[in-house]
Design a protein around this motif. Structure first.
Motif, PDB file in Angstrom:
ATOM      1  N   GLU A   1       3.329   7.386   6.476  1.00 28.58           N
ATOM      2  CA  GLU A   1       3.770   7.098   5.110  1.00 28.58           C
ATOM      3  C   GLU A   1       5.232   7.488   4.913  1.00 28.58           C
ATOM      4  O   GLU A   1       5.658   8.591   5.273  1.00 28.58           O
ATOM      5  CB  GLU A   1       2.903   7.858   4.102  1.00 28.58           C
ATOM      6  CG  GLU A   1       3.340   7.709   2.657  1.00 28.58           C
ATOM      7  CD  GLU A   1       3.269   6.269   2.163  1.00 28.58           C
ATOM      8  OE1 GLU A   1       4.090   5.913   1.297  1.00 28.58           O
ATOM      9  OE2 GLU A   1       2.389   5.514   2.633  1.00 28.58           O
TER      10      GLU A   1
ATOM     11  N   ILE B   1       0.848  -1.195   0.000  1.00 26.47           N
ATOM     12  CA  ILE B   1       0.000   0.000   0.000  1.00 26.47           C
ATOM     13  C   ILE B   1       0.884   1.247   0.000  1.00 26.47           C
ATOM     14  O   ILE B   1       1.880   1.318   0.727  1.00 26.47           O
ATOM     15  CB  ILE B   1      -0.933   0.032   1.236  1.00 26.47           C
ATOM     16  CG1 ILE B   1      -2.023  -1.033   1.128  1.00 26.47           C
ATOM     17  CG2 ILE B   1      -1.586   1.400   1.393  1.00 26.47           C
ATOM     18  CD1 ILE B   1      -2.978  -1.055   2.308  1.00 26.47           C
ATOM     19  N   THR B   2       0.525   2.216  -0.822  1.00 34.96           N
ATOM     20  CA  THR B   2       1.115   3.548  -0.776  1.00 34.96           C
ATOM     21  C   THR B   2      -0.004   4.531  -0.480  1.00 34.96           C
ATOM     22  O   THR B   2      -1.065   4.484  -1.108  1.00 34.96           O
ATOM     23  CB  THR B   2       1.789   3.917  -2.109  1.00 34.96           C
ATOM     24  OG1 THR B   2       2.881   3.024  -2.346  1.00 34.96           O
ATOM     25  CG2 THR B   2       2.313   5.345  -2.071  1.00 34.96           C
ATOM     26  N   MET B   3       0.235   5.405   0.471  1.00 34.91           N
ATOM     27  CA  MET B   3      -0.770   6.399   0.859  1.00 34.91           C
ATOM     28  C   MET B   3      -0.347   7.775   0.363  1.00 34.91           C
ATOM     29  O   MET B   3       0.795   8.191   0.564  1.00 34.91           O
ATOM     30  CB  MET B   3      -0.922   6.430   2.380  1.00 34.91           C
ATOM     31  CG  MET B   3      -1.711   7.613   2.915  1.00 34.91           C
ATOM     32  SD  MET B   3      -3.439   7.593   2.438  1.00 34.91           S
ATOM     33  CE  MET B   3      -3.993   6.211   3.441  1.00 34.91           C
ATOM     34  N   ARG B   4      -1.257   8.472  -0.302  1.00 38.84           N
ATOM     35  CA  ARG B   4      -1.015   9.846  -0.725  1.00 38.84           C
ATOM     36  C   ARG B   4      -2.018  10.752  -0.040  1.00 38.84           C
ATOM     37  O   ARG B   4      -3.223  10.511  -0.105  1.00 38.84           O
ATOM     38  CB  ARG B   4      -1.133   9.979  -2.237  1.00 38.84           C
ATOM     39  CG  ARG B   4      -0.027   9.294  -3.007  1.00 38.84           C
ATOM     40  CD  ARG B   4      -0.191   9.505  -4.508  1.00 38.84           C
ATOM     41  NE  ARG B   4      -0.247  10.924  -4.847  1.00 38.84           N
ATOM     42  CZ  ARG B   4      -1.289  11.514  -5.432  1.00 38.84           C
ATOM     43  NH1 ARG B   4      -2.372  10.798  -5.729  1.00 38.84           N
ATOM     44  NH2 ARG B   4      -1.285  12.807  -5.698  1.00 38.84           N
TER      45      ARG B   4
ATOM     46  N   ALA C   1      -2.199   5.696   8.470  1.00 36.51           N
ATOM     47  CA  ALA C   1      -1.332   5.343   7.347  1.00 36.51           C
ATOM     48  C   ALA C   1      -0.741   6.577   6.695  1.00 36.51           C
ATOM     49  O   ALA C   1       0.430   6.584   6.284  1.00 36.51           O
ATOM     50  CB  ALA C   1      -2.115   4.523   6.326  1.00 36.51           C
ATOM     51  N   ALA C   2      -1.534   7.639   6.600  1.00 36.84           N
ATOM     52  CA  ALA C   2      -1.023   8.888   6.036  1.00 36.84           C
ATOM     53  C   ALA C   2       0.056   9.492   6.940  1.00 36.84           C
ATOM     54  O   ALA C   2       1.048  10.042   6.452  1.00 36.84           O
ATOM     55  CB  ALA C   2      -2.166   9.878   5.829  1.00 36.84           C
TER      56      ALA C   2
ATOM     57  N   ILE D   1      -6.762   4.857   7.948  1.00 29.35           N
ATOM     58  CA  ILE D   1      -6.322   5.672   6.812  1.00 29.35           C
ATOM     59  C   ILE D   1      -5.569   6.904   7.304  1.00 29.35           C
ATOM     60  O   ILE D   1      -4.521   7.270   6.765  1.00 29.35           O
ATOM     61  CB  ILE D   1      -7.531   6.067   5.947  1.00 29.35           C
ATOM     62  CG1 ILE D   1      -8.084   4.826   5.226  1.00 29.35           C
ATOM     63  CG2 ILE D   1      -7.151   7.144   4.935  1.00 29.35           C
ATOM     64  CD1 ILE D   1      -9.381   5.069   4.486  1.00 29.35           C
TER      65      ILE D   1
ATOM     66  N   ARG E   1      -7.404  11.669   0.376  1.00 30.05           N
ATOM     67  CA  ARG E   1      -6.536  10.554   0.727  1.00 30.05           C
ATOM     68  C   ARG E   1      -6.687   9.486  -0.352  1.00 30.05           C
ATOM     69  O   ARG E   1      -7.797   9.054  -0.660  1.00 30.05           O
ATOM     70  CB  ARG E   1      -6.890   9.958   2.095  1.00 30.05           C
ATOM     71  CG  ARG E   1      -6.769  10.940   3.257  1.00 30.05           C
ATOM     72  CD  ARG E   1      -5.331  11.364   3.483  1.00 30.05           C
ATOM     73  NE  ARG E   1      -5.206  12.295   4.606  1.00 30.05           N
ATOM     74  CZ  ARG E   1      -5.241  13.619   4.499  1.00 30.05           C
ATOM     75  NH1 ARG E   1      -5.421  14.172   3.303  1.00 30.05           N
ATOM     76  NH2 ARG E   1      -5.117  14.383   5.554  1.00 30.05           N
ATOM     77  N   SER E   2      -5.569   9.099  -0.927  1.00 28.04           N
ATOM     78  CA  SER E   2      -5.577   8.106  -1.992  1.00 28.04           C
ATOM     79  C   SER E   2      -4.722   6.923  -1.573  1.00 28.04           C
ATOM     80  O   SER E   2      -3.540   7.079  -1.258  1.00 28.04           O
ATOM     81  CB  SER E   2      -5.030   8.715  -3.288  1.00 28.04           C
ATOM     82  OG  SER E   2      -4.953   7.745  -4.298  1.00 28.04           O
ATOM     83  N   LEU E   3      -5.317   5.755  -1.535  1.00 28.07           N
ATOM     84  CA  LEU E   3      -4.593   4.541  -1.210  1.00 28.07           C
ATOM     85  C   LEU E   3      -4.329   3.772  -2.499  1.00 28.07           C
ATOM     86  O   LEU E   3      -5.267   3.355  -3.179  1.00 28.07           O
ATOM     87  CB  LEU E   3      -5.395   3.644  -0.254  1.00 28.07           C
ATOM     88  CG  LEU E   3      -5.511   4.053   1.203  1.00 28.07           C
ATOM     89  CD1 LEU E   3      -6.494   5.210   1.351  1.00 28.07           C
ATOM     90  CD2 LEU E   3      -5.969   2.877   2.041  1.00 28.07           C
TER      91      LEU E   3
END
Length: 277
Positions: A121, A18-21, A117-118, A114, A85-87
């Motif tokens: 990151e 997973i990458t969190m933006r 995770a942000a 979420i 927030r984009s996963l």
């Protein structure tokens, strides 16, 4: 007013898993249509998002997210601005999740995961904490309740004018006749086109817009009376009745639950000494 385009990251790497933006989307900005070689979860911790995928456009609140499988062309933006927030999720990691774009209900736990995770990151943790958070997110996504859809959103120019105006100002009391005249069509044509494209009557859609904006305003701490006035209700009691009918709880109960979630999050204990950031 026109919309402005946002740039997608030119150096995006495949997520593992997973990458969190985290990014703020200004009002009337959007990511133009594109696709990824990995899955994506589109979500806003504050504000609402407008999502287009597979010829459907709809609006989601902070209690909803959109699952976008790899390869699906989509567009994401916000009319009034949002904390985006984009996963990005690796294809193998999301193999048990839906194979088509799906609106998901976001539980309080999934929202907090979420947010966490942000916050972490890009950090490295010797005890594998980021990996455990990622595993929990995938688990919660698999348990998330699929919803029929978000708030339908039009694609035709004239209905866009109508829906944007009502979304920005839910208290706008113009009738179907008034709107038909403003848009240069007959009331019958407006009614027919709206129901064909949106799947509901204008009156029903207005009610859903008010509910969505109510959730947005209450989540930001706006009082019940002020929310009722901004939404165009004649009184706070009328708003409370409508909100309870749709949500199964009064606005005060909703606000207490939201406050409880925020307090639980802020009371999270600090990391034990010796843990890496």
């Amino acid at each position: 007013m026109t919309w402005s385009a946002l740039s997608t990251p030119p150096d995006a790497l495949p997520p593992r898993p997973i990458t969190m933006r985290a990014q703020s989307i200004p009002a009337r900005h959007e990511f133009p249509e594109h696709a990824h070689d990995w899955h994506q979860v589109v979500y806003a911790v504050d504000g609402v998002l407008m999502v287009t995928a597979e010829n459907r456009s709809f609006v989601i609140s902070p209690e909803q997210a959109v699952w976008l499988p790899s390869g699906v062309r989509h567009r994401v933006g916000s009319l009034l601005g949002a904390a985006f927030r984009s996963l990005w999720i690796a294809v193998d990691a999301g193999r048990n999740l839906p194979s088509a774009p799906t609106v998901l209900a976001v539980s309080p736990l999934l929202k907090e995961l979420i947010v966490e995770a942000a916050a972490i990151e890009g950090r490295r943790d010797a005890d594998g904490y980021p990996g455990r958070v990622a595993t929990l997110i995938l688990d919660q996504l698999g348990r998330a309740r699929a919803l029929t859809a978000g708030l339908p959103w039009p694609r035709g120019e004239r209905l866009l004018r109508l829906c944007e105006a009502l979304y920005v100002d839910p208290a706008d009391s113009r009738s179907s006749d008034d709107w038909a005249k403003a848009l240069g069509m007959s009331t019958r044509t407006l009614t027919r086109q709206f129901e064909a494209e949106m799947g509901s009557s204008l009156r029903s859609w207005r009610r859903r817009v008010r509910l969505l904006r109510a959730i947005e305003l209450l989540s930001r701490g706006t009082g019940v009376t002020e929310t009722a006035m901004q939404l165009g209700y004649g009184s706070a009691s009328a708003f409370v009745f409508a909100f309870r009918t749709e949500m199964g709880a009064s606005p005060h109960a909703y606000m207490r639950r939201a406050a409880g979630r925020r307090e639980a999050s802020s009371a999270r204990p600090p990391k034990a000494r010796g843990q890496n950031a």
